[in-house]
Design an enzyme around this catalytic site. Sequence first.
Site: not given
Ligand code: BDP
Length: 690
Positions: A153, A196, A273, A277, A321, A350, A372, A378, A529
């Site tokens: 991912e 995830n 986590k 999400e 958010r 993010d 983190e 990304e 989103w």
């Molecule tokens: C977001 C990403 C997603 C990650 C999420 C996370 O798009 O793929 O799962 O963060 O950190 O930025 O859990």
Amino acid sequence: MNNINKTTTKCCITIFFLCLLAINTLQAEDGSNLWLRSETNANATVSANKQSAAIDIAINELRTQWRGAPIQLTVSSAKNLRYLGNDGFMISGNINTKITVTAFSEQGLLYAAYHLIRLQAVGNLPENIDIVEIPKYQLRILNHWDNLNRSIERGYAGKSLWEWEKLPAEISPRYKEYARANASVGINGSVLNNVNASPQILSAEMLEKVKIIADEFRPYHIKVYLSINFSSPVELGKLSTSDPLDKDVQKWWKNKADEIYRLIPDFGGFLVKANSEGLPGPQDFGRTHLDGANMIADALAPHNGIVMWRAFVYNPTDNDRAKQAYQEFMPFDGQFRSNVIIQVKNGPVDFQPREPFSPLFGAMQKTPVMPEFQITQEYLGFSNHLAYLAPLFKECLDSETYARGNGSTVAAATDGSLFGHNISAIAGVANTGDNVNWCGHPFAQANWYAFGRLAWNHNLSSENIAREWLKQTFTNNEEFVTTITDLMLRSREAVVDYMMPLGLHHIFAMGHHYGPEPWCYFPNVRPDWLPPYYHKADSAGVGFDRTEKGSNAVSQYFSPLHEEFNDIKTCDERFLLWFHHVEWNYEMKSGRTFWDELCYHYQHGVTEVRDFQKIWDKVEQYVDAERFVLVQYKLRIQSRDAVWWKDACLLYFQTFSKKHIPYDIERPIYDLDDLMKIRLKEPDIIKIKN
Ligand code: BDP
């Protein structure tokens, strides 16, 4: 193609490569050796007072690479060395006569060996050495978002390094190479799988495979951690619930922890986590993050394992958010078990090209908190764009939180020095994959390196880290190093400028997050989103009002930041649209209107990348052809992408501002309508661009 054409083509290709060789006599390098390119024929004299796998590695690294006086390695449990901790070391002596390395634990010797080799490689060795090094963070961890099918991912450098399908029978040599690279910059932990998380990672079959990787890493003192799925008791254990207060669930986790530690006695712990999400978590059972984290912590405690519980939680509510992590976690401060650490992304939303620091840093004082960062790009152009991230990491770490007055930086609030916690840790989402050069872009390796170096010592400057990385990865030539250090130091700001200047954020294309899509809207998709949620452009202006009159996210910061961010006149312009809805005609510090300033920032981003291309071409003589051509090629992509971003954003925002683009700025070359039709899928980007 007919035969004549084929032959002509072949000849042309041969001539092309011969020309390349004639121009550039440096041996082609595929980047697989990273920054570990020292010659290995030194034959130094190295001895140690003890023997172990880690000490053997230290000896071997020095014996083959150290070109100086004999070295004595000593590990000693003397009380007066305790202050060095497990990872620290002392080096003293003279580089021509004798050098003594002392550490409290064997890993200290390992880090000392890499330290000496680095100093030598970058030409920073004084004749008389007197060094004491103690890392700032105890746990310096890479997070791999690797799935069990070996996709990654947000990974842009091939498939996962972990060859699950071949394990435990076949062991890739890259496990050790990876461990060595990490140890060389002081990284001491790896979370092997995606946050995830598939529940399957905890199956007996997978744990046998994880054990092999842990065995490979152990001599390098890299501990293995796993991400877990909160509903594993149901999915894997076939229980009827995963409620953290249920006795059977608690027992299931205890048994699972026992099983893991039987295989991997030094297993690090879990990363979680939960309720984020769409992932399961304690809230599914009416419980809290506190209940969930403490239950898992209890299962790991007998084995000294830790839980890194992520604060990356948000729900599609009316609530901003950016405020939600703070709201969820602050009420529990001080109630977590002592082996829980809260893992907080550097910014409140993010991993954007630029965000203010998360207000949880400094605010959560009775619970250890770990930053983190995202090393994988990304939101910064994947492995196509050159973006040196030490300035981004440091911008966060050096931010003043004012939690206890001046000097309460994010770094101090998380490294244990300000609040005196027993655990301190820092994590980076890895950018590695099975590509031959590990990270896709040759310069992306610098971000892995920089993360490790800053995790060891956040006081290092971005400039020095870039210099040492360049010297080890390319050449010591001063002209090359100075020129490219400057390029690297400008690179992240360039990305901010052509993507999201002045506090804009999250206006990426849906899903893949590669290109611009500020217009992106689907009626059935969660508003948080979608880009309009973040930029809120209208005929009056643009930006998210997080002031006291808006979402009041500013209130989560200590004074005087709270007031500074709240007032448009005092708000750092780099965060303007993060905290304010700014009128198009608002007068900026430069004297320009906001709209004009926005246009100039986008243009500046484009101009910078064009300049990077010129600079790179000029240093061709110092770089081997293979890496030179690859970087050159990627800079072309970056240049085109920068124009794409500029045109898309300016043309789109212009539909609201109704203002012309200042005439000394390059005219758009794309049509908004065409740009709005682009639908890239992640695999396409990788295919087209690589
Ligand atoms: C977001 C990403 C997603 C990650 C999420 C996370 O798009 O793929 O799962 O963060 O950190 O930025 O859990």
